[in-house]
Design an enzyme around this catalytic site. Structure first.
Site, PDB file in Angstrom:
ATOM      1  N   ARG A  18       0.808  -1.226   0.000  1.00  0.00           N
ATOM      2  CA  ARG A  18       0.000   0.000   0.000  1.00  0.00           C
ATOM      3  C   ARG A  18       0.842   1.278   0.000  1.00  0.00           C
ATOM      4  O   ARG A  18       0.319   2.374  -0.167  1.00  0.00           O
ATOM      5  CB  ARG A  18      -0.955  -0.008   1.206  1.00  0.00           C
ATOM      6  N   ASP A 108       7.369  -1.784  11.313  1.00  0.00           N
ATOM      7  CA  ASP A 108       6.727  -0.590  10.750  1.00  0.00           C
ATOM      8  C   ASP A 108       6.022   0.230  11.827  1.00  0.00           C
ATOM      9  O   ASP A 108       5.078   0.942  11.555  1.00  0.00           O
ATOM     10  CB  ASP A 108       5.731  -1.000   9.655  1.00  0.00           C
ATOM     11  N   GLU A 158      -8.902 -11.443  15.557  1.00  0.00           N
ATOM     12  CA  GLU A 158      -8.635 -10.652  14.355  1.00  0.00           C
ATOM     13  C   GLU A 158      -9.960 -10.168  13.767  1.00  0.00           C
ATOM     14  O   GLU A 158     -10.978 -10.857  13.865  1.00  0.00           O
ATOM     15  CB  GLU A 158      -7.853 -11.482  13.338  1.00  0.00           C
ATOM     16  N   ASN A 173      -5.182  -4.615  19.671  1.00  0.00           N
ATOM     17  CA  ASN A 173      -3.811  -5.125  19.704  1.00  0.00           C
ATOM     18  C   ASN A 173      -2.886  -4.185  18.944  1.00  0.00           C
ATOM     19  O   ASN A 173      -3.053  -3.958  17.751  1.00  0.00           O
ATOM     20  CB  ASN A 173      -3.795  -6.523  19.060  1.00  0.00           C
ATOM     21  N   ASN A 372      34.672  25.401  -7.261  1.00  0.00           N
ATOM     22  CA  ASN A 372      35.363  24.197  -6.781  1.00  0.00           C
ATOM     23  C   ASN A 372      35.411  23.069  -7.804  1.00  0.00           C
ATOM     24  O   ASN A 372      36.118  22.111  -7.626  1.00  0.00           O
ATOM     25  CB  ASN A 372      34.695  23.690  -5.493  1.00  0.00           C
ATOM     26  N   SER A 409      36.566  43.727  -5.371  1.00  0.00           N
ATOM     27  CA  SER A 409      35.245  43.247  -5.809  1.00  0.00           C
ATOM     28  C   SER A 409      35.257  42.833  -7.266  1.00  0.00           C
ATOM     29  O   SER A 409      35.937  43.433  -8.086  1.00  0.00           O
ATOM     30  CB  SER A 409      34.220  44.364  -5.676  1.00  0.00           C
TER      31      SER A 409
END
Ligand code: UD1
Ligand code: CA
Length: 481
Positions: A18, A108, A158, A173, A372, A409
């Site tokens: 999902r 998870d 369940e 649960n 750089n 500058s």
């Protein structure tokens, strides 16, 4: 503290369909840290002596993440996804080593805390052989319901197997379970797959224990602690809870946050005392901010170290390897990457400082760039202590600017500048009088006047010349143009 040994079994074999992601679910991040790493940090924080992580058939990246957080973690592969009890038994070899307690945690569930893990484990220490972590669900749909009789837990039903009356129970649960080590395998081996999903449900451990005259109990925790991540929306929900926790902890430890709800911290962000974080600051992983520093609004920091009393932003970006000295000042729209900025040094508006060092007290003018990268390799720029780099200069690395040297500058500096020298590397200004069509004739072409009214050396030469160079360095710089 208990002297009992404890094995943590972390289940991370789920597919996470999902999430609609190419990445395994448990490797998605909350507060800059993977879901799995959050769980493993909690396991470590709870002082569990051994750790087994169960991964799916393609779980090499998950196993690698587990070892990165807990180098001693053992990993096991569950070849077929046949339920939570089946997954626990993939770690049979670890269970057979005979820990006193076993705690099963889902990979998870990133918001679980070490304290709650300790509490769950402690329930075994006292009387019960099975302990389950429950919560009162705002919406219980989809969760296993906890069926209790007084203080005893008699079953977990369940959703798919629950009766209408059982479905009305809101005590659910959370998925975590502790088992007494000596009877764990006995219980787990009796679990079958005779149910609606044809899976081996870990939750059946409760009725099996009851049948063996072993006691099961349920503890209660808050819903957010057991929030399981199945979707991107839940990932964002977990992020919000985690951010609240991290900000609250930072403020408790003496950090001022003007609008904490707009700040994003990483789980490993370290903030010193009396640090101030203005609104809308994002901390990626690996940031340390020392005492008294101020991070101004809309700054983004990652892998950076900010010294004591330094000031960053607004709108600054510190990338990995940025190390700011005490009381240094990084101004707005300045980016620093892999560069060390000395004590009290300043970098102003729109500068880019990548790969190099800036000495103490140096001043980097607005728009200065450390060039750089030559298209192939990265090179370093070194700016000495107290040096002054004029605005909009490009320092083409590798290059060194000596202590107290001065760069005019708009210069492009390709050669080293000695200590105390002035370097100017730019085209000279040309002023052409009466140049525009229809311009009124003024008679003469004039050199540019930088400070009108200031006394200039006798301007006698031709047009298009400027004030006479004053130093050896600037004379030398003529050959550089
Ligand atoms: C599970 C519980 C349910 C509880 C809910 C809390 C069971 C049978 N049910 O249901 O009571 O309310 O969690 O969120 O335990 N996993 C594997 N291999 C498998 C199956 C699962 O590693 O073969 C892992 C998953 O990656 C996941 C965890 O176990 O981390 C839970 O599995 P999941 O299928 O999400 O269980 P739920 O149906 O949510
Ligand atoms: Ca789940």
């Amino acid at each position: 503290m208990s002297k009992r040994t404890c094995l943590a079994i972390v289940l991370a074999a789920g597919e996470g369909t999902r999430m609609r992601s190419a990445r395994p679910k448990v490797l998605h991040a909350v507060a800059g840290r993977s879901l799995l790493a959050h769980v493993l940090h909690a396991v470590r924080g709870a002082g569990m002596s051994a750790c087994a992580v169960v991964v799916g058939p393609d779980g090499e990246s998950v196993a690698a993440e587990a070892r990165a957080v807990v180098p001693r973690a053992e990993t096991f592969v569950q070849r077929e996804r046949r339920g939570t009890a089946h997954a626990v038994l993939a770690a049979r070899a670890a269970i057979e080593k005979g820990a006193d307690d076993i705690v099963v945690i889902f990979g998870d569930t990133p918001l679980i805390t070490p304290d709650t893990l300790k509490r769950l484990r402690g329930a075994i220490d006292h009387h019960a052989s099975v302990a389950v972590l429950g919560f009162r669900a705002a919406n219980p749909t989809g969760y296993g319901r906890l069926i209790t009789n007084g203080h005893r837990l008699v079953a977990i039903r369940e959703e798919k197997e629950a009766s209408d009356i059982e479905r009305r129970i809101d005590f659910c649960n959370g998925g975590l379970m502790a088992l007494r080590g000596e009877c764990a395998l006995d219980i787990l081996d009796r679990i079958d797959d005779v149910n609606a999903k044809r899976e081996f449900y870990l939750t059946d451990a409760v009725t099996i224990a009851d049948g063996m005259a072993l006691e099961a109990v349920a503890l209660e925790t808050s819903e957010d602690e057991v929030l399981g991540i199945n979707t991107r929306a839940q990932l964002a929900e977990a992020e919000a809870v985690m951010q609240q926790r991290l900000c609250a902890a930072a403020m408790d430890a003496g950090v001022t946050m003007v609008a904490p709800e707009t700040v994003f911290l990483s789980a490993d962000t370290r903030l010193g005392r009396d640090v101030t974080i203005e609104p809308h600051v994002v901390f990626g992983p690996g940031v340390v901010v020392e005492d008294d520093a101020v991070i101004h609004a809309f700054s983004h920091l990652e892998g950076a170290h900010v010294g004591k009393g330094a000031s960053v932003g607004p709108y600054a970006r510190l990338r990995p390897g940025a190390k700011l000295g005490a009381k240094s000042r990084i101004g707005n729209f300045v980016e620093v990457k892999a560069a060390e900025i000395g004590e009290g040094a300043k970098a102003n508006h729109l500068a880019y400082l990548g790969d190099g060092t800036v000495g103490a007290g140096a001043n980097i003018g607005a728009g200065t760039i450390f060039c750089n990268y030559d298209g192939k390799n990265k090179h370093r720029t070194e700016v000495g202590k107290g040096a002054f780099i004029g605005s909009n200069s490009a320092l083409v690395a590798p290059v060194k600017i000596g202590e107290n040297a001065y760069v005019g500058s708009g210069s492009v500096i390709t050669d080293d500048v000695p200590k105390g020298a002035l370097a100017i590397g730019r085209g000279r200004q040309v002023v052409k009088a009466d140049w525009a069509p229809g311009a009124k004739k003024t008679g003469t072409n004039k050199p540019a006047e930088k400070n009108p009214g200031a006394k200039r050396p006798a301007a006698k030469k031709k047009a298009a010349t400027k004030a006479k160079p004053k130093t050896a360095a600037s004379r030398k710089s003529k050959t550089n143009r």
